[in-house]
Design a protein around this motif. Structure first.
Motif, PDB file in Angstrom:
ATOM      1  N   ASP A   1      17.333  21.097 -18.993  1.00 49.05           N
ATOM      2  CA  ASP A   1      15.806  21.053 -18.865  1.00 49.05           C
ATOM      3  C   ASP A   1      15.262  22.038 -20.018  1.00 49.05           C
ATOM      4  N   VAL A   2      15.665  23.161 -20.256  1.00 48.75           N
ATOM      5  CA  VAL A   2      15.011  24.022 -21.162  1.00 48.75           C
ATOM      6  C   VAL A   2      15.002  23.260 -22.417  1.00 48.75           C
ATOM      7  N   LYS A   3      16.137  22.814 -22.891  1.00 45.91           N
ATOM      8  CA  LYS A   3      16.472  22.009 -24.222  1.00 45.91           C
ATOM      9  C   LYS A   3      15.427  20.826 -24.291  1.00 45.91           C
ATOM     10  N   GLU A   4      15.200  20.034 -23.244  1.00 49.16           N
ATOM     11  CA  GLU A   4      14.143  19.135 -23.279  1.00 49.16           C
ATOM     12  C   GLU A   4      12.814  19.632 -23.599  1.00 49.16           C
ATOM     13  N   ALA A   5      12.367  20.531 -22.773  1.00 42.49           N
ATOM     14  CA  ALA A   5      11.211  21.154 -22.924  1.00 42.49           C
ATOM     15  C   ALA A   5      10.934  21.676 -24.316  1.00 42.49           C
ATOM     16  N   PHE A   6      12.065  22.375 -25.030  1.00 42.74           N
ATOM     17  CA  PHE A   6      12.019  22.709 -26.171  1.00 42.74           C
ATOM     18  C   PHE A   6      11.655  21.803 -27.262  1.00 42.74           C
ATOM     19  N   ASN A   7      12.463  21.043 -27.039  1.00 42.48           N
ATOM     20  CA  ASN A   7      12.318  19.785 -28.209  1.00 42.48           C
ATOM     21  C   ASN A   7      11.077  18.944 -28.147  1.00 42.48           C
ATOM     22  N   ARG A   8      10.475  19.039 -26.790  1.00 38.65           N
ATOM     23  CA  ARG A   8       9.073  18.165 -26.451  1.00 38.65           C
ATOM     24  C   ARG A   8       7.990  19.227 -27.101  1.00 38.65           C
ATOM     25  N   THR A   9       8.092  20.543 -26.918  1.00 40.45           N
ATOM     26  CA  THR A   9       7.140  21.357 -27.390  1.00 40.45           C
ATOM     27  C   THR A   9       6.957  21.551 -29.041  1.00 40.45           C
ATOM     28  N   TYR A  10       8.188  21.743 -29.432  1.00 45.26           N
ATOM     29  CA  TYR A  10       8.500  22.228 -30.864  1.00 45.26           C
ATOM     30  C   TYR A  10       8.562  21.147 -31.866  1.00 45.26           C
ATOM     31  N   GLY A  11       9.056  20.002 -31.473  1.00 43.73           N
ATOM     32  CA  GLY A  11       9.131  18.975 -32.317  1.00 43.73           C
ATOM     33  C   GLY A  11      10.493  18.825 -33.045  1.00 43.73           C
ATOM     34  N   LYS A  12      11.474  19.927 -32.591  1.00 37.12           N
ATOM     35  CA  LYS A  12      12.520  19.933 -33.379  1.00 37.12           C
ATOM     36  C   LYS A  12      13.688  20.309 -32.358  1.00 37.12           C
ATOM     37  N   PRO A  13      14.948  19.881 -32.301  1.00 38.12           N
ATOM     38  CA  PRO A  13      15.765  20.260 -31.321  1.00 38.12           C
ATOM     39  C   PRO A  13      16.200  21.629 -31.253  1.00 38.12           C
ATOM     40  N   LEU A  14      16.401  22.324 -30.109  1.00 38.10           N
ATOM     41  CA  LEU A  14      17.004  23.556 -30.167  1.00 38.10           C
ATOM     42  C   LEU A  14      18.266  23.685 -30.859  1.00 38.10           C
ATOM     43  N   SER A  15      19.008  22.903 -30.941  1.00 38.45           N
ATOM     44  CA  SER A  15      20.339  23.028 -31.821  1.00 38.45           C
ATOM     45  C   SER A  15      19.771  23.097 -33.347  1.00 38.45           C
ATOM     46  N   ARG A  16      18.924  22.553 -33.743  1.00 38.64           N
ATOM     47  CA  ARG A  16      18.333  22.608 -35.167  1.00 38.64           C
ATOM     48  C   ARG A  16      17.942  24.245 -35.446  1.00 38.64           C
ATOM     49  N   TRP A  17      17.084  24.598 -34.520  1.00 37.44           N
ATOM     50  CA  TRP A  17      16.784  26.074 -34.712  1.00 37.44           C
ATOM     51  C   TRP A  17      18.009  27.177 -34.582  1.00 37.44           C
ATOM     52  N   ILE A  18      19.007  26.801 -33.924  1.00 34.30           N
ATOM     53  CA  ILE A  18      20.052  27.783 -33.710  1.00 34.30           C
ATOM     54  C   ILE A  18      20.903  27.572 -34.965  1.00 34.30           C
ATOM     55  N   ARG A  19      21.123  26.157 -35.510  1.00 33.75           N
ATOM     56  CA  ARG A  19      21.797  26.180 -36.797  1.00 33.75           C
ATOM     57  C   ARG A  19      21.206  26.801 -37.898  1.00 33.75           C
ATOM     58  N   ASP A  20      19.723  26.671 -37.865  1.00 30.30           N
ATOM     59  CA  ASP A  20      19.033  27.357 -38.875  1.00 30.30           C
ATOM     60  C   ASP A  20      18.968  28.691 -39.051  1.00 30.30           C
ATOM     61  N   ASP A  21      18.892  29.114 -37.697  1.00 30.27           N
ATOM     62  CA  ASP A  21      18.718  30.805 -37.278  1.00 30.27           C
ATOM     63  C   ASP A  21      19.980  31.805 -37.168  1.00 30.27           C
ATOM     64  N   CYS A  22      21.125  31.045 -36.937  1.00 34.75           N
ATOM     65  CA  CYS A  22      22.135  31.658 -36.593  1.00 34.75           C
ATOM     66  C   CYS A  22      23.411  31.374 -37.419  1.00 34.75           C
ATOM     67  N   GLY A  23      24.417  32.238 -37.612  1.00 35.12           N
ATOM     68  CA  GLY A  23      25.658  31.705 -38.343  1.00 35.12           C
ATOM     69  C   GLY A  23      26.961  31.927 -37.673  1.00 35.12           C
ATOM     70  N   GLY A  24      27.979  31.493 -38.223  1.00 32.64           N
ATOM     71  CA  GLY A  24      29.486  31.867 -37.837  1.00 32.64           C
ATOM     72  C   GLY A  24      29.512  31.489 -36.523  1.00 32.64           C
ATOM     73  N   ASP A  25      30.704  32.285 -35.996  1.00 30.99           N
ATOM     74  CA  ASP A  25      30.955  31.937 -34.529  1.00 30.99           C
ATOM     75  C   ASP A  25      30.210  32.128 -33.525  1.00 30.99           C
ATOM     76  N   PHE A  26      29.057  33.015 -33.792  1.00 28.94           N
ATOM     77  CA  PHE A  26      27.852  33.263 -33.092  1.00 28.94           C
ATOM     78  C   PHE A  26      27.135  31.783 -32.657  1.00 28.94           C
ATOM     79  N   ARG A  27      26.926  31.222 -33.836  1.00 27.07           N
ATOM     80  CA  ARG A  27      26.282  29.991 -33.847  1.00 27.07           C
ATOM     81  C   ARG A  27      27.294  28.788 -33.040  1.00 27.07           C
ATOM     82  N   ARG A  28      28.368  28.920 -33.483  1.00 29.99           N
ATOM     83  CA  ARG A  28      29.377  27.768 -32.992  1.00 29.99           C
ATOM     84  C   ARG A  28      29.275  27.905 -31.506  1.00 29.99           C
TER      85      ARG A  28
END
Length: 315
Positions: A280-307
């Protein structure tokens, strides 16, 4: 019903997972990808079983082995996932209060968003892990109206009656208005008692009545009447009562927006909500910020942490 992203693995075998984790760590190098796959497919209760079976099979402590093999944010995330939820919350609270200064936003986030049952479990864990009462440490580390808000929340005694008393909602909306915007000065005790005592459905009804009375959202009254930690504490409860997934979506966004990343907050939200309502948090994030949470994580984090974050958020 809330939607978790992590559920118990129906094909779970504690012995097989223990073997997989040992294989990923023995010899030269560490197979971090294998650790991600193993840890992310288990629910927390299953991870607790693996801790016991791992020691039984190998005579080694799984957590110690993970600490020796992993590092950085990836290590912090894996270790958080292997902690019991109440132990994790208690550890986050203790970390927020120990040493010089207090990370008040951590206190507000955890104390404002946990259920009565979770609060009681956190208090037991806190005493077990840190040999002191959570309430006593809160009293020693905070002051004034902010301290009183946290003490109220620490009781874990909010009403859980699903029935909404509309007449009480209207009366308490008027009471809150009279205690704040309608007069010079603020009667903090009125705000504290209503916000800490009433069930979330009852609070939602009261906030609706408040908007009918004043023409604006109740959160604006909080922002107008309070400041600093008191505002943060009361606002957190109000936002959780109104829309819990949106509240955590906003926290995730704050952890990644702008320069730098608040890894502690990112880990804390993803781990603590993964078996509750992270879907539900993911849905709210996508709805509010217009970009999936996964995209933010991919853009902001790296390596095994991101994985690992993507594996837990199921993206």
């Amino acid at each position: 019903m809330p939607t978790p992203t992590v559920v118990p693995d129906p094909g779970f075998s504690a012995e097989e997972e223990a073997k997989a984790l040992r294989s990923a760590m023995k010899g030269l190098g560490t197979d971090e990808k294998a650790i991600v796959v193993s840890v992310a497919r288990m629910a927390n209760a299953q991870r607790q079983e693996v801790i016991v079976i791992y020691k039984t099979m190998y005579g080694r402590d799984l957590i110690s082995d993970l600490k020796s093999e992993l590092g950085g944010d990836f290590e912090d995330t894996v270790l958080a996932l292997f902690m019991k939820p109440a132990d994790f919350d208690a550890t986050c609270l203790h970390k927020a209060m120990k040493g010089l200064g207090t990370k008040d936003k951590v206190l507000c986030e955890i104390m404002a968003s946990r259920t009565n049952e979770q609060i009681q479990a956190i208090k037991v864990s806190y005493k077990k892990l840190f040999k002191n009462e959570l309430e006593k440490d809160i009293i020693g580390d905070t002051s004034g109206d902010y301290k009183r808000i946290l003490i109220s929340l620490c009781q874990g005694a909010r009403s859980e009656d699903p029935h909404v008393d509309q007449a009480k909602a209207a009366a308490e909306a008027q009471k809150l208005h009279s205690a704040g915007e309608k007069q010079f000065g603020t009667d903090e005790a009125v705000f504290n008692s209503i916000i800490a005592l009433r069930s979330y459905p009852q609070l939602q009804a009261t906030f609706h009545e408040y908007k009918k009375l004043t023409g604006h959202d109740f959160i604006k009254a909080i922002q107008k009447e309070f400041s600093g930690n008191v505002e943060d504490g009361l606002s957190s409860v109000v936002m959780v009562a109104q829309d819990t997934p949106l509240y955590f979506a906003q926290l995730l966004h704050k952890s990644m927006k702008g320069a730098g990343t608040d890894e502690d907050r990112l880990i804390r939200v993803v781990v603590s909500r993964s078996e509750i309502d992270l879907g539900d948090v993911k849905e709210a994030f996508n709805r509010t910020y217009g970009k999936p949470l996964s995209r933010w994580i991919r853009d902001d984090c790296g390596g095994d942490f991101r994985r690992m974050l993507l594996a837990i958020t199921k993206d």
